[in-house]
Structures are given as C-alpha cells and as structure tokens.
Design a protein around this motif. Structure first.
Motif, PDB file in Angstrom:
ATOM      1  N   GLN A  94     -16.536  36.904 -27.969  1.00 37.27           N
ATOM      2  CA  GLN A  94     -16.977  35.517 -27.909  1.00 37.27           C
ATOM      3  C   GLN A  94     -16.414  34.847 -26.660  1.00 37.27           C
ATOM      4  OE1 GLN A  94     -18.992  33.977 -30.276  1.00 37.27           O
ATOM      5  NE2 GLN A  94     -19.206  36.026 -31.153  1.00 37.27           N
ATOM      6  N   GLU A  95     -17.261  34.156 -25.919  1.00 42.16           N
ATOM      7  CA  GLU A  95     -16.806  33.472 -24.705  1.00 42.16           C
ATOM      8  C   GLU A  95     -16.804  31.964 -24.922  1.00 42.16           C
ATOM      9  OE1 GLU A  95     -17.456  33.512 -19.913  1.00 42.16           O
ATOM     10  OE2 GLU A  95     -19.205  33.882 -21.158  1.00 42.16           O
ATOM     11  N   SER A  96     -15.721  31.329 -24.508  1.00 43.11           N
ATOM     12  CA  SER A  96     -15.672  29.867 -24.513  1.00 43.11           C
ATOM     13  C   SER A  96     -15.447  29.403 -23.080  1.00 43.11           C
ATOM     14  CB  SER A  96     -14.572  29.343 -25.435  1.00 43.11           C
ATOM     15  OG  SER A  96     -13.309  29.701 -24.945  1.00 43.11           O
ATOM     16  N   ILE A  97     -16.019  28.269 -22.750  1.00 41.71           N
ATOM     17  CA  ILE A  97     -15.908  27.721 -21.399  1.00 41.71           C
ATOM     18  C   ILE A  97     -15.304  26.329 -21.497  1.00 41.71           C
ATOM     19  CG2 ILE A  97     -17.135  27.063 -19.305  1.00 41.71           C
ATOM     20  CD1 ILE A  97     -19.345  29.064 -20.180  1.00 41.71           C
ATOM     21  N   SER A  98     -14.223  26.138 -20.763  1.00 44.79           N
ATOM     22  CA  SER A  98     -13.546  24.844 -20.712  1.00 44.79           C
ATOM     23  C   SER A  98     -13.681  24.273 -19.309  1.00 44.79           C
ATOM     24  CB  SER A  98     -12.060  25.001 -21.028  1.00 44.79           C
ATOM     25  OG  SER A  98     -11.891  25.673 -22.252  1.00 44.79           O
ATOM     26  N   THR A  99     -13.711  22.968 -19.214  1.00 44.72           N
ATOM     27  CA  THR A  99     -13.735  22.290 -17.919  1.00 44.72           C
ATOM     28  C   THR A  99     -12.346  21.754 -17.634  1.00 44.72           C
ATOM     29  OG1 THR A  99     -16.039  21.643 -18.236  1.00 44.72           O
ATOM     30  CG2 THR A  99     -14.780  20.442 -16.561  1.00 44.72           C
ATOM     31  N   ILE A 100     -11.760  22.216 -16.539  1.00 47.99           N
ATOM     32  CA  ILE A 100     -10.426  21.765 -16.159  1.00 47.99           C
ATOM     33  C   ILE A 100     -10.555  20.407 -15.484  1.00 47.99           C
ATOM     34  CG2 ILE A 100      -8.399  22.224 -14.731  1.00 47.99           C
ATOM     35  CD1 ILE A 100      -9.014  25.228 -15.097  1.00 47.99           C
ATOM     36  N   GLY A 116      -6.260  38.895 -15.012  1.00 47.18           N
ATOM     37  CA  GLY A 116      -7.407  38.390 -15.758  1.00 47.18           C
ATOM     38  C   GLY A 116      -7.336  38.653 -17.256  1.00 47.18           C
ATOM     39  N   THR A 117      -6.178  39.045 -17.747  1.00 45.91           N
ATOM     40  CA  THR A 117      -5.981  39.215 -19.174  1.00 45.91           C
ATOM     41  C   THR A 117      -4.996  38.166 -19.665  1.00 45.91           C
ATOM     42  OG1 THR A 117      -4.138  40.778 -18.936  1.00 45.91           O
ATOM     43  CG2 THR A 117      -6.373  41.721 -19.029  1.00 45.91           C
ATOM     44  N   GLY A 118      -4.850  38.078 -20.970  1.00 45.81           N
ATOM     45  CA  GLY A 118      -3.898  37.129 -21.519  1.00 45.81           C
ATOM     46  C   GLY A 118      -3.669  37.346 -22.995  1.00 45.81           C
ATOM     47  N   THR A 119      -2.708  36.612 -23.517  1.00 49.17           N
ATOM     48  CA  THR A 119      -2.410  36.649 -24.941  1.00 49.17           C
ATOM     49  C   THR A 119      -2.293  35.223 -25.445  1.00 49.17           C
ATOM     50  OG1 THR A 119      -0.030  36.740 -24.508  1.00 49.17           O
ATOM     51  CG2 THR A 119      -1.156  38.848 -24.812  1.00 49.17           C
ATOM     52  N   SER A 120      -2.574  35.054 -26.738  1.00 50.02           N
ATOM     53  CA  SER A 120      -2.434  33.723 -27.316  1.00 50.02           C
ATOM     54  C   SER A 120      -1.779  33.812 -28.688  1.00 50.02           C
ATOM     55  CB  SER A 120      -3.785  33.019 -27.424  1.00 50.02           C
ATOM     56  OG  SER A 120      -4.606  33.659 -28.368  1.00 50.02           O
ATOM     57  N   TYR A 121      -1.062  32.766 -29.003  1.00 54.26           N
ATOM     58  CA  TYR A 121      -0.416  32.602 -30.308  1.00 54.26           C
ATOM     59  C   TYR A 121      -0.835  31.233 -30.818  1.00 54.26           C
ATOM     60  CZ  TYR A 121       3.209  31.626 -33.753  1.00 54.26           C
ATOM     61  OH  TYR A 121       3.877  31.282 -34.906  1.00 54.26           O
ATOM     62  N   TYR A 122      -1.307  31.173 -32.062  1.00 55.14           N
ATOM     63  CA  TYR A 122      -1.832  29.933 -32.631  1.00 55.14           C
ATOM     64  C   TYR A 122      -1.266  29.763 -34.032  1.00 55.14           C
ATOM     65  CZ  TYR A 122      -5.354  26.693 -34.497  1.00 55.14           C
ATOM     66  OH  TYR A 122      -5.996  25.636 -35.068  1.00 55.14           O
ATOM     67  N   SER A 129     -14.347  29.843 -12.551  1.00 54.75           N
ATOM     68  CA  SER A 129     -15.513  29.597 -11.721  1.00 54.75           C
ATOM     69  C   SER A 129     -15.465  28.115 -11.383  1.00 54.75           C
ATOM     70  CB  SER A 129     -16.781  29.948 -12.490  1.00 54.75           C
ATOM     71  OG  SER A 129     -17.917  29.584 -11.751  1.00 54.75           O
ATOM     72  N   ASP A 130     -15.007  27.804 -10.168  1.00 50.21           N
ATOM     73  CA  ASP A 130     -14.747  26.424  -9.773  1.00 50.21           C
ATOM     74  C   ASP A 130     -13.748  25.813 -10.758  1.00 50.21           C
ATOM     75  OD1 ASP A 130     -16.376  26.586  -7.519  1.00 50.21           O
ATOM     76  OD2 ASP A 130     -18.149  25.971  -8.625  1.00 50.21           O
ATOM     77  N   ASN A 131     -14.117  24.746 -11.448  1.00 48.66           N
ATOM     78  CA  ASN A 131     -13.186  24.115 -12.396  1.00 48.66           C
ATOM     79  C   ASN A 131     -13.492  24.521 -13.840  1.00 48.66           C
ATOM     80  OD1 ASN A 131     -15.572  22.596 -12.555  1.00 48.66           O
ATOM     81  ND2 ASN A 131     -14.456  20.788 -13.221  1.00 48.66           N
ATOM     82  N   LYS A 132     -14.204  25.615 -14.035  1.00 44.62           N
ATOM     83  CA  LYS A 132     -14.542  26.118 -15.363  1.00 44.62           C
ATOM     84  C   LYS A 132     -13.652  27.328 -15.680  1.00 44.62           C
ATOM     85  CE  LYS A 132     -18.268  23.501 -15.729  1.00 44.62           C
ATOM     86  NZ  LYS A 132     -18.095  22.187 -16.200  1.00 44.62           N
ATOM     87  N   LEU A 133     -13.010  27.269 -16.836  1.00 46.08           N
ATOM     88  CA  LEU A 133     -12.177  28.364 -17.314  1.00 46.08           C
ATOM     89  C   LEU A 133     -12.961  29.102 -18.389  1.00 46.08           C
ATOM     90  CD1 LEU A 133      -9.516  29.936 -17.628  1.00 46.08           C
ATOM     91  CD2 LEU A 133      -8.738  28.106 -19.158  1.00 46.08           C
ATOM     92  N   HIS A 134     -13.251  30.377 -18.135  1.00 51.66           N
ATOM     93  CA  HIS A 134     -13.997  31.216 -19.069  1.00 51.66           C
ATOM     94  C   HIS A 134     -12.999  32.133 -19.781  1.00 51.66           C
ATOM     95  CE1 HIS A 134     -17.972  30.379 -17.111  1.00 51.66           C
ATOM     96  NE2 HIS A 134     -17.141  30.034 -16.141  1.00 51.66           N
ATOM     97  N   ILE A 135     -12.972  32.073 -21.105  1.00 50.36           N
ATOM     98  CA  ILE A 135     -12.082  32.912 -21.898  1.00 50.36           C
ATOM     99  C   ILE A 135     -12.929  33.695 -22.886  1.00 50.36           C
ATOM    100  CG2 ILE A 135     -10.228  32.949 -23.612  1.00 50.36           C
ATOM    101  CD1 ILE A 135      -9.048  30.522 -22.265  1.00 50.36           C
ATOM    102  N   LYS A 136     -12.696  35.027 -22.928  1.00 48.58           N
ATOM    103  CA  LYS A 136     -13.456  35.883 -23.823  1.00 48.58           C
ATOM    104  C   LYS A 136     -12.488  36.575 -24.785  1.00 48.58           C
ATOM    105  CE  LYS A 136     -17.439  38.863 -23.560  1.00 48.58           C
ATOM    106  NZ  LYS A 136     -18.311  39.612 -22.664  1.00 48.58           N
ATOM    107  N   THR A 137     -12.711  36.332 -26.092  1.00 48.21           N
ATOM    108  CA  THR A 137     -11.898  36.933 -27.145  1.00 48.21           C
ATOM    109  C   THR A 137     -12.829  37.531 -28.184  1.00 48.21           C
ATOM    110  OG1 THR A 137     -10.254  35.174 -26.839  1.00 48.21           O
ATOM    111  CG2 THR A 137     -10.073  36.476 -28.827  1.00 48.21           C
TER     112      THR A 137
END
Length: 125
Positions: A94-100, A59-65, A83-91
């Motif tokens: 701040q939390e962002s929610i994407s729909t897959i 449940g962790t990750g890293t990003s490069y931008y 959560s179902d087809n929702k990807l919740h990312i917290k950095t």
C-alpha cells in the motif's frame, strides 16, 4: 477613450503576468535538501498516539506505532522516496503520499489525507 482602453488593457496584461510568475513560485522551489534532512528518526507524540519512523539513506525505513486508546502496537518496514515535496511511503503493498509543508533539522510538518501532522526529530542520547 482609446488611450484609456489601451492603458487598461496593458495594466490587465501586467497583472496577469505578475500573477503567473507568483503562481509558478512553488513549482520552482528547491526540494533537493529534503532527502538529507529527512534521513533519521522522527516522532509524533500526542494524547492518543506515539509513533516513530526512521528513514534510511537507501530508501528503506522502519516504523513503530502505539495507539494509547486501544493499546495497540504495530511495527513495520517500508520503502520511501521523495518527488519534490511529496513523500511516498509503501508498506505491505500500500502506498501513501504525504505533502511536506515544512522540513527543518528538527521539525517535519506534512499533510496526510487532509490531516496535518507535526513530527520532531529523535535526538540520540
């Protein structure tokens, strides 16, 4: 006239019932494979941006931008969950929610803040 009204009523009820089952189709979708498919690294490469996000099993990750236009580079760590087809990312709190929209072994299509983003799996060399 009474028979015609009764048939019309039954047809209407039938159409509403069919529409109800069709509308519930997405609710019953099986998203159980999403986590295992998501684990790994995904890249977005466009004219303006190169980005790689790595999702780990815990449940962790890293990003490069890298923003080419402004020559800005940012690296960060995040936590994530599905959560179902929702990807919740917290950095950084701040939390962002994407729909897959689509997730396969090689392609991830999702909607973030109304924008569609396509990412491809990074294959280790």
């Amino acid at each position: 006239m009474k028979k015609w009204f009764k048939k019309l009523l039954l047809i209407g009820i039938g159409l509403v019932t069919i529409a109800s089952f069709s509308a519930c189709e997405d609710d019953d979708a099986d998203y159980s494979q999403y986590k295992s498919l998501l684990i790994g690294s995904w890249k977005v490469d466009s004219e303006d941006v190169y980005s790689v996000a790595t999702f780990k099993q815990d449940g962790t990750g890293t990003s490069y931008y890298h923003d080419y236009e402004y020559d800005e580079v940012e690296e960060s760590e995040f936590t994530w969950y599905l959560s179902d087809n929702k990807l919740h990312i917290k950095t950084d709190g701040q939390e962002s929610i994407s729909t897959i929209k689509k997730l396969t072994q090689t392609e991830l299509i999702m909607t973030i803040h109304g924008e569609t983003v396509t990412a491809h799996r990074v294959i280790p060399e």
